[in-house]
Design a protein around this motif. Structure first.
Motif, short mmCIF file in Angstrom:
data_model
loop_
_atom_site.label_atom_id
_atom_site.label_comp_id
_atom_site.label_asym_id
_atom_site.label_seq_id
_atom_site.Cartn_x
_atom_site.Cartn_y
_atom_site.Cartn_z
N GLU A 119 0.82 -1.20 0.00
CA GLU A 119 0.00 0.00 0.00
C GLU A 119 0.87 1.26 0.00
N ASP A 129 0.84 4.36 1.23
CA ASP A 129 0.28 5.33 2.17
C ASP A 129 1.35 6.08 2.97
N GLY A 130 2.59 6.04 2.48
CA GLY A 130 3.68 6.68 3.21
C GLY A 130 4.40 5.74 4.16
N ASN A 131 3.82 4.56 4.39
CA ASN A 131 4.44 3.57 5.28
C ASN A 131 5.02 2.39 4.51
N CYS A 132 5.22 2.55 3.19
CA CYS A 132 5.52 1.39 2.35
C CYS A 132 6.81 0.69 2.74
N LYS A 163 3.43 -0.68 12.00
CA LYS A 163 3.55 0.23 13.15
C LYS A 163 4.60 -0.29 14.14
N LYS A 188 6.14 9.50 13.14
CA LYS A 188 4.80 9.74 12.61
C LYS A 188 4.43 8.71 11.54
N LEU A 189 3.23 8.15 11.67
CA LEU A 189 2.73 7.27 10.63
C LEU A 189 2.60 8.05 9.33
N GLY A 190 2.95 7.42 8.25
CA GLY A 190 2.87 8.08 6.95
C GLY A 190 4.16 8.78 6.55
N GLU A 191 5.12 8.88 7.47
CA GLU A 191 6.41 9.49 7.13
C GLU A 191 7.25 8.48 6.36
N TRP A 192 7.77 8.89 5.22
CA TRP A 192 8.51 7.98 4.36
C TRP A 192 9.80 7.51 5.02
#
Length: 233
Positions: free
Chosen positions: A100, A102-105, A122, A156-160
């Motif tokens: 996905e 979403d920045g967490n790939c 996470k 932060k979630l979504g941070e590459w």
């Protein structure tokens, strides 16, 4: 009387904060314990990684230098990079499990390789940030900003994720990360853990500065539920 009441309120707030922190730590510990149990249950799946590593042992890698995310390519360059990566994967008979976007790939792809489940991203991120925090001397020199701000950002979630977090992940989990990239001159990079021999090999693809996927031998990609969003044309 007011001063005593105020002190009592502060003590109560402090106590409540400590309790909340303890509960969060306990929840984190339980989550990590569950994930590690899942990892043990899926260890048989890593036979495929062992065979994949043996099959591609002839690949020449370049030394890995940790770095933060570089410049995002424009659409034309990104298209050419994606084509180059696809050709490499076909040459090596590799196939991507689409992760996905979403920045967490990066963390999802590592989670899939570790636990055969990308949804533990996470936990992977938390463990990587802990590694970065507790071993600052290993990574600080590669970060062109205040290190505290970098840690705050990476929580932060979504941070590459970047090549610094890749190194921290290799160090934290004691694994070698085998990275097939879209780079023109460095198509294969090995990230070796510091201070010890890797226990496992993780295989990821990296579409330069755009997206990470989890790699398998062609035909061995596990079935997956449809994802909301992928970095695909």
């Amino acid at each position: 009387m007011t001063e005593r009441a105020s002190d009592a309120s502060l003590d109560a707030a402090s106590s409540s904060s400590s309790l909340n922190s303890s509960f969060r730590e306990m929840e984190d510990d339980h989550t990590i314990a569950d994930v590690l149990a899942e990892e043990e249950a899926s260890n048989a799946a890593f036979n495929g990684n062992v065979m994949l590593t043996k099959r591609l042992s002839h690949l020449d890698s370049i030394p890995h230098t940790p770095r933060v995310v570089g410049e995002i390519p424009d659409s034309t360059e990104a298209s050419l990079d994606h084509e180059r990566l696809s050709e490499r994967l076909a040459t090596y008979h590799l196939e991507e499990l689409q992760i996905e976007g979403d920045g967490n790939c990066q963390f999802r792809a590592i989670s899939d390789q570790l636990f055969r489940n990308p949804d533990h991203h996470k936990t992977v991120r938390k463990e990587v940030v802990k590694q970065l925090k507790h071993h600052k001397k290993f990574y600080e020199g590669y970060v062109p900003m205040k290190y505290r701000e970098y840690l705050k950002k990476m929580k932060k979630l979504g941070e590459w994720g970047d090549h610094v977090t890749l190194q921290a992940a290799a160090d934290r989990f004691g694994v070698k990360i085998c990275l097939v990239t879209s780079f023109r001159d460095s198509g294969y990079i090995e990230i070796i853990p510091n201070g010890g021999s890797p226990q496992k090999d993780l295989w990821l693809s990296f579409w330069s500065e755009v997206h990470y996927n989890s790699l398998y031998d062609k035909g061995d990609v596990p079935s997956q539920k449809p994802r909301k969003k992928h970095w695909l044309f």
